[in-house]
Design a protein around this motif. Structure first.
Motif, PDB file in Angstrom:
ATOM      1  N   ASP A 222     -50.368   5.576  46.944  1.00 37.72           N
ATOM      2  CA  ASP A 222     -51.132   5.685  46.021  1.00 37.72           C
ATOM      3  C   ASP A 222     -51.055   5.693  44.512  1.00 37.72           C
ATOM      4  OD1 ASP A 222     -49.095   7.264  45.447  1.00 37.72           O
ATOM      5  OD2 ASP A 222     -50.420   9.737  46.112  1.00 37.72           O
ATOM      6  N   GLY A 223     -50.044   4.863  44.009  1.00 41.21           N
ATOM      7  CA  GLY A 223     -49.741   4.706  42.908  1.00 41.21           C
ATOM      8  C   GLY A 223     -49.124   5.955  41.749  1.00 41.21           C
ATOM      9  N   LEU A 224     -48.820   7.237  43.025  1.00 40.22           N
ATOM     10  CA  LEU A 224     -47.893   8.490  41.697  1.00 40.22           C
ATOM     11  C   LEU A 224     -46.241   8.409  42.625  1.00 40.22           C
ATOM     12  CD1 LEU A 224     -50.387  11.130  43.173  1.00 40.22           C
ATOM     13  CD2 LEU A 224     -50.118   9.083  40.723  1.00 40.22           C
ATOM     14  N   PRO A 225     -45.606   7.891  41.394  1.00 42.37           N
ATOM     15  CA  PRO A 225     -44.643   7.719  41.640  1.00 42.37           C
ATOM     16  C   PRO A 225     -43.655   8.578  42.685  1.00 42.37           C
ATOM     17  CG  PRO A 225     -44.930   6.403  39.183  1.00 42.37           C
ATOM     18  CD  PRO A 225     -45.651   8.295  39.994  1.00 42.37           C
ATOM     19  N   GLY A 226     -42.359   8.452  43.554  1.00 42.07           N
ATOM     20  CA  GLY A 226     -41.726   9.358  44.726  1.00 42.07           C
ATOM     21  C   GLY A 226     -40.355   8.475  43.651  1.00 42.07           C
ATOM     22  N   ARG A 227     -39.461   9.425  44.493  1.00 44.27           N
ATOM     23  CA  ARG A 227     -37.807   8.880  43.763  1.00 44.27           C
ATOM     24  C   ARG A 227     -37.463   7.870  44.403  1.00 44.27           C
ATOM     25  NH1 ARG A 227     -33.934  12.142  42.486  1.00 44.27           N
ATOM     26  NH2 ARG A 227     -35.484  14.928  42.390  1.00 44.27           N
ATOM     27  N   THR A 228     -37.964   7.681  45.594  1.00 44.98           N
ATOM     28  CA  THR A 228     -37.758   6.118  46.531  1.00 44.98           C
ATOM     29  C   THR A 228     -37.295   4.835  45.379  1.00 44.98           C
ATOM     30  OG1 THR A 228     -37.295   7.293  49.075  1.00 44.98           O
ATOM     31  CG2 THR A 228     -37.500   4.683  48.490  1.00 44.98           C
TER      32      THR A 228
ATOM     33  N   GLN B 229     -45.483   0.025  45.009  1.00 41.39           N
ATOM     34  CA  GLN B 229     -45.474   0.610  45.676  1.00 41.39           C
ATOM     35  C   GLN B 229     -45.099   0.187  47.237  1.00 41.39           C
ATOM     36  OE1 GLN B 229     -47.667   3.696  45.032  1.00 41.39           O
ATOM     37  NE2 GLN B 229     -45.871   5.567  45.400  1.00 41.39           N
ATOM     38  N   ARG B 230     -46.708  -0.848  46.833  1.00 40.57           N
ATOM     39  CA  ARG B 230     -46.889  -1.769  48.384  1.00 40.57           C
ATOM     40  C   ARG B 230     -45.573  -3.176  48.834  1.00 40.57           C
ATOM     41  NH1 ARG B 230     -52.240  -0.686  46.861  1.00 40.57           N
ATOM     42  NH2 ARG B 230     -52.154  -1.896  44.888  1.00 40.57           N
TER      43      ARG B 230
ATOM     44  N   GLY C 206     -39.814  13.430  38.323  1.00 39.90           N
ATOM     45  CA  GLY C 206     -40.540  13.702  39.356  1.00 39.90           C
ATOM     46  C   GLY C 206     -41.670  13.985  39.340  1.00 39.90           C
ATOM     47  N   ALA C 207     -42.122  14.434  40.549  1.00 45.02           N
ATOM     48  CA  ALA C 207     -43.777  14.440  40.675  1.00 45.02           C
ATOM     49  C   ALA C 207     -45.073  14.865  40.039  1.00 45.02           C
ATOM     50  CB  ALA C 207     -43.941  14.948  42.214  1.00 45.02           C
TER      51      ALA C 207
ATOM     52  N   ALA D  92     -41.673   2.063  29.876  1.00 41.40           N
ATOM     53  CA  ALA D  92     -40.351   1.978  30.016  1.00 41.40           C
ATOM     54  C   ALA D  92     -40.471   1.254  31.450  1.00 41.40           C
ATOM     55  CB  ALA D  92     -39.154   2.256  29.662  1.00 41.40           C
ATOM     56  N   MET D  93     -41.018   2.377  32.211  1.00 38.60           N
ATOM     57  CA  MET D  93     -41.677   2.048  33.598  1.00 38.60           C
ATOM     58  C   MET D  93     -42.927   0.847  33.291  1.00 38.60           C
ATOM     59  SD  MET D  93     -43.731   4.362  35.740  1.00 38.60           S
ATOM     60  CE  MET D  93     -45.834   3.365  34.685  1.00 38.60           C
TER      61      MET D  93
END
Length: 297
Positions: free
Chosen positions: A280-286, A269-270, A221-222, A236-237
């Motif tokens: 923006d560097g904030l993880p999203g679900r996709t 993301q890029r 989650g964000a 891990a990420m």
């Protein structure tokens, strides 16, 4: 002939077939419908991009170029086997081709040799662009061929089509040579074999999309990242970001979320083709599901 799948149905079909799907911003409404009809649909056309790299190829197919606006297909299949959804509706992928070929595809009959360009293929075909230079020597990794097979089978299964509904661009028009490096005869045989069993992975075992597979961390989650967490999930990420060549770390990664994590994730993301505020560097679900972070405990 068939009514085109809705965006939701298309996505569900791909996932049910075990495809790794990456949804790009705005794909559900990115199309050329204002230029002509979309449907009835009769089949699927496979292309090669004549490009290298996942992100640049996705950007090219999403945006197009001077004289040929995007989207240039519905999905881009990269060498790692991910299906990048970039458009839904009419796209500039097939162009003009032979009406006799369209008739054969609709009847699921043997294909004639294309000899003329008298029919609008953009109205009647789904299109997948596959990342490859198209020079006959650029390799087609097993994961990429598997993804082409799965994506094609998914749409065939959803429409009740056979593998005869899947053709190469060079089988549609005499002006094209794609795809080069594998034969459509062999690909149709693979698709037919897959359609003979239940959807999913080898042996017909359904493969759910990430993060439902047990080996990967579900998206936390964000709000999790906004709180600057201290967690083994962050470690891990970070290790996955390093493995993907996206590291902005001077040291680490470690369990504490830092600016280096954010910058590394923005690189990821890029790499997936996101731009602007979507990178923006904030993880999203996709993007998180595409990263496939191993479970940390």
């Amino acid at each position: 002939m068939a009514t085109p799948l809705t965006a939701d149905t298309l996505l569900a079909a791909l996932r049910a077939e075990g495809a790794t799907v990456i949804e790009h911003p705005g794909w559900r409404t990115h199309n050329r419908n204002h230029k002509g009809a979309w449907g009835p649909v009769n089949g699927i056309v496979i292309h090669h991009t004549v490009s290298t790299g996942s992100a640049p190829s996705v950007a090219l197919c999403r945006d197009g170029y001077a004289g040929l606006p995007g989207p240039l297909c519905h999905g881009v299949i990269d060498k790692a086997g991910a299906v990048h959804l970039i458009g839904h509706g009419r796209t500039n992928h097939a162009g003009l081709g032979d009406g006799d070929v369209l008739d054969a595809v609709a009847a699921e009959a043997p294909l004639p040799t294309p000899r003329r360009n008298d029919t609008d293929g953009n109205a009647h075909f789904y299109g997948f662009e596959c990342v490859n230079l198209g020079n006959g020597t650029d390799p087609w990794p097993a994961a990429q061929l598997d993804a082409i097979e799965r994506a094609s089978a998914a749409l065939c299964r959803a429409h009740g089509w056979t593998a005869a509904s899947v053709i190469g661009h060079k089988e549609w028009t005499p002006t094209k040579v794609d795809p080069r490096g594998f034969t459509m005869r062999d690909m149709r045989a693979r698709i037919a074999a897959r359609l003979a069993s239940a959807p999913g992975g080898p042996g017909g075992t359904p493969v759910p999309p990430p993060p439902a597979t047990g080996g990967y961390e579900p998206f936390p989650g964000a709000a999790f990242f906004a709180a600057a967490p201290h967690s083994p999930v962050v470690t891990a990420m970070g290790r996955r970001l390093v493995a993907e060549g996206c590291s902005a770390y001077a040291q680490g990664p470690g369990p504490q979320w830092t600016e280096a994590d954010r910058r590394s994730y923005a690189n990821w993301q890029r790499k997936l083709g996101f731009t602007g505020s979507d990178a923006d560097g904030l993880p999203g679900r996709t993007s998180w599901n595409a990263l496939k972070v191993p479970r940390s405990g």
